[in-house]
Scaffold this motif. Structure first.
Motif, mmCIF file in Angstrom:
data_model
loop_
_atom_site.group_PDB
_atom_site.id
_atom_site.type_symbol
_atom_site.label_atom_id
_atom_site.label_comp_id
_atom_site.label_asym_id
_atom_site.label_seq_id
_atom_site.Cartn_x
_atom_site.Cartn_y
_atom_site.Cartn_z
ATOM 1 N N LEU A 7 8.952 -6.107 4.958
ATOM 2 C CA LEU A 7 9.013 -5.484 3.556
ATOM 3 C C LEU A 7 7.595 -5.162 2.883
ATOM 4 O O LEU A 7 7.794 -4.338 2.389
ATOM 5 C CB LEU A 7 10.312 -6.176 2.732
ATOM 6 N N LYS A 8 7.339 -6.586 2.793
ATOM 7 C CA LYS A 8 5.873 -6.320 1.983
ATOM 8 C C LYS A 8 4.782 -5.859 2.124
ATOM 9 O O LYS A 8 4.740 -4.799 1.851
ATOM 10 C CB LYS A 8 5.585 -7.992 1.540
ATOM 11 N N ARG A 9 4.624 -5.625 3.946
ATOM 12 C CA ARG A 9 4.126 -4.485 4.936
ATOM 13 C C ARG A 9 3.760 -3.440 4.784
ATOM 14 O O ARG A 9 3.517 -2.445 4.866
ATOM 15 C CB ARG A 9 3.685 -5.003 5.893
ATOM 16 N N ILE A 10 5.371 -2.394 4.257
ATOM 17 C CA ILE A 10 5.676 -1.000 3.844
ATOM 18 C C ILE A 10 5.733 -0.786 2.869
ATOM 19 O O ILE A 10 5.414 -0.028 2.982
ATOM 20 C CB ILE A 10 7.630 -1.452 4.665
ATOM 21 N N ASN A 11 5.379 -1.647 1.742
ATOM 22 C CA ASN A 11 5.433 -1.687 0.826
ATOM 23 C C ASN A 11 3.886 -1.306 0.318
ATOM 24 O O ASN A 11 3.298 -0.136 -0.355
ATOM 25 C CB ASN A 11 5.994 -2.407 -0.138
ATOM 26 N N GLU A 12 3.227 -2.211 0.795
ATOM 27 C CA GLU A 12 1.658 -2.453 1.123
ATOM 28 C C GLU A 12 0.954 -0.667 1.918
ATOM 29 O O GLU A 12 0.286 -0.266 1.532
ATOM 30 C CB GLU A 12 0.917 -3.301 1.805
ATOM 31 N N LEU A 13 2.196 -0.365 2.283
ATOM 32 C CA LEU A 13 1.050 0.609 3.402
ATOM 33 C C LEU A 13 1.611 2.446 2.734
ATOM 34 O O LEU A 13 0.606 3.203 2.936
ATOM 35 C CB LEU A 13 2.141 0.740 4.933
ATOM 36 N N ALA A 14 2.757 2.035 2.003
ATOM 37 C CA ALA A 14 3.288 3.357 1.318
ATOM 38 C C ALA A 14 2.465 3.798 -0.304
ATOM 39 O O ALA A 14 2.354 4.375 -0.175
ATOM 40 C CB ALA A 14 4.327 3.228 0.790
ATOM 41 N N LYS A 15 2.141 1.972 -0.724
ATOM 42 C CA LYS A 15 0.429 2.525 -1.974
ATOM 43 C C LYS A 15 -0.603 3.382 -1.304
ATOM 44 O O LYS A 15 -1.524 4.146 -2.017
ATOM 45 C CB LYS A 15 0.559 0.737 -2.456
ATOM 46 N N LYS A 16 -0.824 2.202 -0.245
ATOM 47 C CA LYS A 16 -1.753 2.416 0.916
ATOM 48 C C LYS A 16 -2.275 4.230 1.019
ATOM 49 O O LYS A 16 -2.736 4.870 0.125
ATOM 50 C CB LYS A 16 -2.832 2.448 1.512
ATOM 51 N N LYS A 17 -0.810 4.413 0.975
ATOM 52 C CA LYS A 17 -1.492 5.479 1.443
ATOM 53 C C LYS A 17 -0.735 7.061 0.290
ATOM 54 O O LYS A 17 -1.471 8.418 0.367
ATOM 55 C CB LYS A 17 1.018 6.241 2.311
ATOM 56 N N LYS A 18 -0.495 6.369 -0.341
ATOM 57 C CA LYS A 18 -0.477 7.588 -2.247
ATOM 58 C C LYS A 18 -1.823 6.905 -2.551
ATOM 59 O O LYS A 18 -2.176 8.022 -3.319
ATOM 60 C CB LYS A 18 0.678 6.849 -3.170
#
Length: 78
Positions: A7-18
């Motif tokens: 879950l943490k990794r999903i959020n990290e990737l979403a933030k980086k994508k943005k």
């Protein structure tokens, strides 16, 4: 249930994508993690629905027959 690390990794990737965009590898990882998350969510939701009993204001069991059949099959209902 998905692990906290995933879950943490999903959020990290979403933030980086943005903020800056993802590499092809990161986009592939994000897609795979999202698929896992959705499968986990759907399974949890299905289990919750299959253990639900619907009662009307008079106290009568008005659970849909289809759900009752599923509950009987899974032995979660008499």
């Amino acid at each position: 249930m998905l692990s906290q690390d995933k879950l943490k990794r999903i959020n990290e990737l979403a933030k980086k994508k943005k903020n800056e965009g993802l590499t092809k590898e990161e986009a592939k990882e994000q897609s795979q993690l999202r698929s896992e998350y959705l499968a986990s969510f759907r399974n949890s939701f299905k289990e919750q629905i299959e253990h639900t009993k619907v009662i009307d204001p008079e106290g009568n069991d008005v659970t849909p027959d289809k759900l009752k059949d599923i509950q009987k099959k899974n032995r979660t209902r008499d």
